[in-house]
Motif scaffolding. Structure first.
Motif, PDB file in Angstrom:
ATOM      1  N   GLN A   1       0.914  -1.170  -0.065  1.00  0.00           N
ATOM      2  CA  GLN A   1       0.089  -0.084   0.074  1.00  0.00           C
ATOM      3  C   GLN A   1       0.988   1.174  -0.028  1.00  0.00           C
ATOM      4  OE1 GLN A   1      -3.772   0.149   0.009  1.00  0.00           O
ATOM      5  NE2 GLN A   1      -3.066  -1.654  -1.016  1.00  0.00           N
ATOM      6  N   VAL A   2       2.062   1.307  -0.728  1.00  0.00           N
ATOM      7  CA  VAL A   2       2.831   2.559  -1.049  1.00  0.00           C
ATOM      8  C   VAL A   2       3.287   2.711  -2.236  1.00  0.00           C
ATOM      9  CG1 VAL A   2       3.618   2.520   1.573  1.00  0.00           C
ATOM     10  CG2 VAL A   2       4.861   1.102  -0.275  1.00  0.00           C
ATOM     11  N   LYS A   3       3.915   3.475  -2.773  1.00  0.00           N
ATOM     12  CA  LYS A   3       4.473   3.821  -4.043  1.00  0.00           C
ATOM     13  C   LYS A   3       5.788   3.942  -3.749  1.00  0.00           C
ATOM     14  CE  LYS A   3       1.468   3.927  -7.317  1.00  0.00           C
ATOM     15  NZ  LYS A   3       1.087   2.805  -8.299  1.00  0.00           N
ATOM     16  N   LEU A   4       6.684   2.931  -4.654  1.00  0.00           N
ATOM     17  CA  LEU A   4       8.276   2.667  -4.333  1.00  0.00           C
ATOM     18  C   LEU A   4       9.043   3.710  -5.178  1.00  0.00           C
ATOM     19  CD1 LEU A   4       8.322  -1.149  -3.714  1.00  0.00           C
ATOM     20  CD2 LEU A   4       8.175   0.692  -1.977  1.00  0.00           C
ATOM     21  N   PHE A   5       8.267   4.096  -6.428  1.00  0.00           N
ATOM     22  CA  PHE A   5       8.880   4.677  -7.413  1.00  0.00           C
ATOM     23  C   PHE A   5       7.999   5.809  -8.134  1.00  0.00           C
ATOM     24  CE2 PHE A   5      11.272   0.485  -7.655  1.00  0.00           C
ATOM     25  CZ  PHE A   5      12.336   1.060  -7.643  1.00  0.00           C
ATOM     26  N   LYS A   6       8.742   7.148  -8.411  1.00  0.00           N
ATOM     27  CA  LYS A   6       7.828   7.914  -9.226  1.00  0.00           C
ATOM     28  C   LYS A   6       8.300   7.836 -10.580  1.00  0.00           C
ATOM     29  CE  LYS A   6       8.505  11.445  -5.516  1.00  0.00           C
ATOM     30  NZ  LYS A   6       8.913  13.069  -5.074  1.00  0.00           N
ATOM     31  N   ARG A   7       7.347   7.613 -11.321  1.00  0.00           N
ATOM     32  CA  ARG A   7       7.622   7.204 -12.927  1.00  0.00           C
ATOM     33  C   ARG A   7       7.067   8.254 -13.659  1.00  0.00           C
ATOM     34  NH1 ARG A   7       5.100   2.960  -9.822  1.00  0.00           N
ATOM     35  NH2 ARG A   7       6.111   0.742 -10.246  1.00  0.00           N
ATOM     36  N   ASP A   8       7.882   8.643 -14.681  1.00  0.00           N
ATOM     37  CA  ASP A   8       7.098   9.465 -15.566  1.00  0.00           C
ATOM     38  C   ASP A   8       7.985   9.087 -16.909  1.00  0.00           C
ATOM     39  OD1 ASP A   8       9.869  10.731 -15.834  1.00  0.00           O
ATOM     40  OD2 ASP A   8       9.337  12.342 -14.408  1.00  0.00           O
ATOM     41  N   THR A   9       7.855   9.976 -18.110  1.00  0.00           N
ATOM     42  CA  THR A   9       8.255   9.512 -19.482  1.00  0.00           C
ATOM     43  C   THR A   9       9.970   9.535 -19.426  1.00  0.00           C
ATOM     44  OG1 THR A   9       7.824  11.614 -20.313  1.00  0.00           O
ATOM     45  CG2 THR A   9       6.295   9.936 -20.589  1.00  0.00           C
ATOM     46  N   HIS A  10      10.535  10.297 -18.653  1.00  0.00           N
ATOM     47  CA  HIS A  10      11.818  10.649 -18.750  1.00  0.00           C
ATOM     48  C   HIS A  10      12.809   9.660 -17.376  1.00  0.00           C
ATOM     49  CE1 HIS A  10      10.947  13.385 -21.815  1.00  0.00           C
ATOM     50  NE2 HIS A  10      10.150  13.969 -21.048  1.00  0.00           N
ATOM     51  N   SER A  11      11.985   9.519 -16.545  1.00  0.00           N
ATOM     52  CA  SER A  11      12.990   9.028 -15.275  1.00  0.00           C
ATOM     53  C   SER A  11      11.980   8.345 -14.341  1.00  0.00           C
ATOM     54  CB  SER A  11      13.683  10.134 -14.467  1.00  0.00           C
ATOM     55  OG  SER A  11      12.698  10.983 -13.903  1.00  0.00           O
ATOM     56  N   VAL A  12      12.715   7.300 -13.619  1.00  0.00           N
ATOM     57  CA  VAL A  12      12.285   6.569 -12.476  1.00  0.00           C
ATOM     58  C   VAL A  12      12.982   6.652 -11.407  1.00  0.00           C
ATOM     59  CG1 VAL A  12      11.885   4.175 -11.576  1.00  0.00           C
ATOM     60  CG2 VAL A  12      11.702   4.695 -14.168  1.00  0.00           C
ATOM     61  N   VAL A  13      12.379   7.438 -10.277  1.00  0.00           N
ATOM     62  CA  VAL A  13      13.354   7.609  -8.954  1.00  0.00           C
ATOM     63  C   VAL A  13      12.443   6.987  -7.793  1.00  0.00           C
ATOM     64  CG1 VAL A  13      14.192   9.694  -9.747  1.00  0.00           C
ATOM     65  CG2 VAL A  13      12.127   9.817  -8.728  1.00  0.00           C
ATOM     66  N   LEU A  14      13.131   6.959  -6.777  1.00  0.00           N
ATOM     67  CA  LEU A  14      12.553   6.039  -5.588  1.00  0.00           C
ATOM     68  C   LEU A  14      11.929   7.063  -4.731  1.00  0.00           C
ATOM     69  CD1 LEU A  14      15.594   4.199  -4.215  1.00  0.00           C
ATOM     70  CD2 LEU A  14      13.449   3.145  -4.586  1.00  0.00           C
ATOM     71  N   THR A  15      10.703   6.765  -4.324  1.00  0.00           N
ATOM     72  CA  THR A  15       9.892   7.815  -3.332  1.00  0.00           C
ATOM     73  C   THR A  15      10.521   7.643  -1.739  1.00  0.00           C
ATOM     74  OG1 THR A  15       8.498   6.040  -2.807  1.00  0.00           O
ATOM     75  CG2 THR A  15       7.820   7.395  -4.564  1.00  0.00           C
ATOM     76  N   LYS A  16      10.293   8.383  -1.002  1.00  0.00           N
ATOM     77  CA  LYS A  16      10.647   8.116   0.328  1.00  0.00           C
ATOM     78  C   LYS A  16      10.353   6.645   0.963  1.00  0.00           C
ATOM     79  CE  LYS A  16      11.587  12.618   1.465  1.00  0.00           C
ATOM     80  NZ  LYS A  16      12.558  13.167   2.011  1.00  0.00           N
ATOM     81  N   GLU A  17       9.380   6.170   0.757  1.00  0.00           N
ATOM     82  CA  GLU A  17       8.863   4.885   0.734  1.00  0.00           C
ATOM     83  C   GLU A  17       9.844   3.899   0.145  1.00  0.00           C
ATOM     84  OE1 GLU A  17       6.764   7.195   0.004  1.00  0.00           O
ATOM     85  OE2 GLU A  17       5.207   7.252   1.538  1.00  0.00           O
ATOM     86  N   GLY A  18      10.127   4.216  -1.091  1.00  0.00           N
ATOM     87  CA  GLY A  18      10.987   3.371  -1.597  1.00  0.00           C
ATOM     88  C   GLY A  18      12.383   3.288  -1.243  1.00  0.00           C
ATOM     89  N   GLU A  19      12.941   4.465  -0.858  1.00  0.00           N
ATOM     90  CA  GLU A  19      14.228   4.568  -0.072  1.00  0.00           C
ATOM     91  C   GLU A  19      14.304   3.801   1.093  1.00  0.00           C
ATOM     92  OE1 GLU A  19      14.965   8.705   0.352  1.00  0.00           O
ATOM     93  OE2 GLU A  19      15.467   9.117  -1.491  1.00  0.00           O
ATOM     94  N   LYS A  20      13.240   3.809   2.012  1.00  0.00           N
ATOM     95  CA  LYS A  20      13.216   3.021   3.311  1.00  0.00           C
ATOM     96  C   LYS A  20      13.041   1.691   2.833  1.00  0.00           C
ATOM     97  CE  LYS A  20       9.913   2.431   7.326  1.00  0.00           C
ATOM     98  NZ  LYS A  20       8.605   2.961   7.737  1.00  0.00           N
ATOM     99  N   PHE A  21      12.344   1.268   1.911  1.00  0.00           N
ATOM    100  CA  PHE A  21      12.251  -0.211   1.472  1.00  0.00           C
ATOM    101  C   PHE A  21      13.547  -0.767   1.024  1.00  0.00           C
ATOM    102  CE2 PHE A  21      11.842  -3.471  -1.945  1.00  0.00           C
ATOM    103  CZ  PHE A  21      10.718  -4.403  -0.923  1.00  0.00           C
ATOM    104  N   CYS A  22      14.341   0.031   0.178  1.00  0.00           N
ATOM    105  CA  CYS A  22      15.687  -0.449  -0.299  1.00  0.00           C
ATOM    106  C   CYS A  22      16.557  -0.628   0.890  1.00  0.00           C
ATOM    107  CB  CYS A  22      16.106   0.488  -1.295  1.00  0.00           C
ATOM    108  SG  CYS A  22      15.475   0.366  -2.967  1.00  0.00           S
TER     109      CYS A  22
END
Length: 205
Positions: A44-65
């Protein structure tokens, strides 16, 4: 949650790309995306911010990693304690095989492959053709060995190699008119009430 999903997230975070991560993990880009989406839905979280140019970790994604790296390192220590190659040195694959693959002699071939390639670990799952296609697309399988006619392989994203072709012969009574023919089309077999097909059988003549 599955361990492989941890590695998928770590790989995407390292590559900042789903397609590059998919290539590194030997799966398709849609498959790695689906696996990470399933993990995000479970957590129930988003791990990545996705757009047509880049994929970066969200705050939750950083914690998960941060936690995922600890898990990966723990697995490496466990493997090293038993004098095994670490996960960094191994390629993990899941292979799908058609029913009755043992009768075709695939068991010894697959076992020999894993025995000769200690850096590869994997599992074998029996799957019907249509299920194999589905699981290849979702990433549940990395490879599949199926029995199919070439014209039936219609998935544009499927890359395949023909391992072997075989003739199918029908055992029928010599009194049957078809017994005089060397070849019977598969579509014609429906005209028989019962038939027994096996690779390598010859006609009774």
């Amino acid at each position: 949650m599955e361990i492989r999903q941890l590695y998928y997230v770590l790989e995407v975070a390292k590559c900042n790309s789903f397609s590059k991560a998919a290539n590194a993990q030997f799966i398709t880009q849609p498959a790695i995306s689906q696996q990470i989406s399933a993990l995000e839905e479970e957590l129930q979280v988003k791990l990545f911010k996705r757009d047509t140019h880049s994929v970066v970790l969200t705050k939750e994604g950083e914690k998960f990693c941060a936690y995922a790296k600890d898990v990966a390192e723990s697995i490496d220590r466990l493997m090293a304690a038993f004098h095994q190659s670490t996960t960094k040195d191994k390629t993990v694959i899941k292979v799908g095989v058609f029913p009755f693959y043992k009768a075709a002699g695939l068991t010894s071939i697959i076992n020999s492959f894993f025995a000769a390639n200690h850096n590869v670990i994997g599992s074998i799952k029996v799957e019907e053709n249509y299920r194999a296609y589905e699981k290849l697309e979702t990433g549940e399988l990395n490879f599949a060995i199926i029995k199919s006619r070439l014209e039936n392989i219609q998935k544009s994203w499927v890359k395949y190699e023909v391992l072997r072709s075989e003739n199918l012969n029908v055992l029928i009574s010599r009194k049957n008119p078809y017994a005089q023919r060397k070849v019977i089309e598969l579509s014609e077999l429906g005209q028989f009430f019962a038939f027994d097909w096996r690779p390598g059988l010859s006609f009774l003549q």
